[in-house]
Scaffold this motif. Structure first.
Motif, PDB file in Angstrom:
ATOM      1  N   GLY A 165      34.626  -7.850 100.716  1.00 27.57           N
ATOM      2  CA  GLY A 165      35.183  -6.776  99.899  1.00 27.57           C
ATOM      3  C   GLY A 165      35.982  -5.759 100.680  1.00 27.57           C
ATOM      4  N   GLY A 166      36.291  -6.061 101.931  1.00 26.04           N
ATOM      5  CA  GLY A 166      36.997  -5.126 102.791  1.00 26.04           C
ATOM      6  C   GLY A 166      38.490  -5.072 102.527  1.00 26.04           C
ATOM      7  N   THR A 167      39.135  -4.132 103.211  1.00 24.59           N
ATOM      8  CA  THR A 167      40.579  -3.951 103.095  1.00 24.59           C
ATOM      9  C   THR A 167      41.195  -3.828 104.476  1.00 24.59           C
ATOM     10  N   VAL A 168      42.259  -4.593 104.697  1.00 28.62           N
ATOM     11  CA  VAL A 168      43.066  -4.492 105.907  1.00 28.62           C
ATOM     12  C   VAL A 168      44.402  -3.892 105.481  1.00 28.62           C
ATOM     13  N   GLU A 169      44.781  -2.770 106.076  1.00 31.86           N
ATOM     14  CA  GLU A 169      46.062  -2.125 105.818  1.00 31.86           C
ATOM     15  C   GLU A 169      46.999  -2.470 106.970  1.00 31.86           C
ATOM     16  N   VAL A 170      48.181  -2.996 106.641  1.00 33.59           N
ATOM     17  CA  VAL A 170      49.179  -3.371 107.642  1.00 33.59           C
ATOM     18  C   VAL A 170      50.286  -2.329 107.583  1.00 33.59           C
TER      19      VAL A 170
END
Length: 111
Positions: A99-104
């Motif tokens: 359920g995580g988020t990676v912001e690029v």
């Protein structure tokens, strides 16, 4: 007399996958692309299923192989994982969560 059973695939975190089921690729979450990364990917976000940031980015590079600018943009980006800056940490050591988020984040003018 001892019997030998075939090894079962190991899940991330060390748990064995149930017999007969394939190994899962890792926790699932979302990668969000901003500015030039969004343009290069051709999408604002997409799912990941990966154990580490390096795994997620490698999979994204493969998905966008037909867009060579995507890989070039990633080289200049910084990353947030669940709101925390990755900084100079080795991407193979940055664990991803279910359920995580990676912001690029590509470099922004003036900031």
């Amino acid at each position: 007399m001892a019997t030998t059973q075939p090894a079962r695939p190991v899940e991330p975190g060390g748990a064995a996958a149930p017999a007969g089921l394939p190994r899962q690729p890792g926790p699932a979450g979302v990668i969000r692309y901003w500015a030039a990364a969004k343009a290069a990917a051709g999408t604002a976000e997409e799912p990941y299923a990966a154990v580490t940031l390096a795994d997620a980015l490698d999979a994204a590079r493969r998905r966008h192989a037909a867009r060579p600018e995507f890989a070039r943009v990633l080289l200049r980006c910084s990353f947030l994982v669940d709101g925390d800056p990755v900084g100079t940490r080795d991407h193979t050591t940055v664990q991803l969560a279910e359920g995580g988020t990676v912001e690029v984040l590509p470099p922004f003018a003036g900031g």
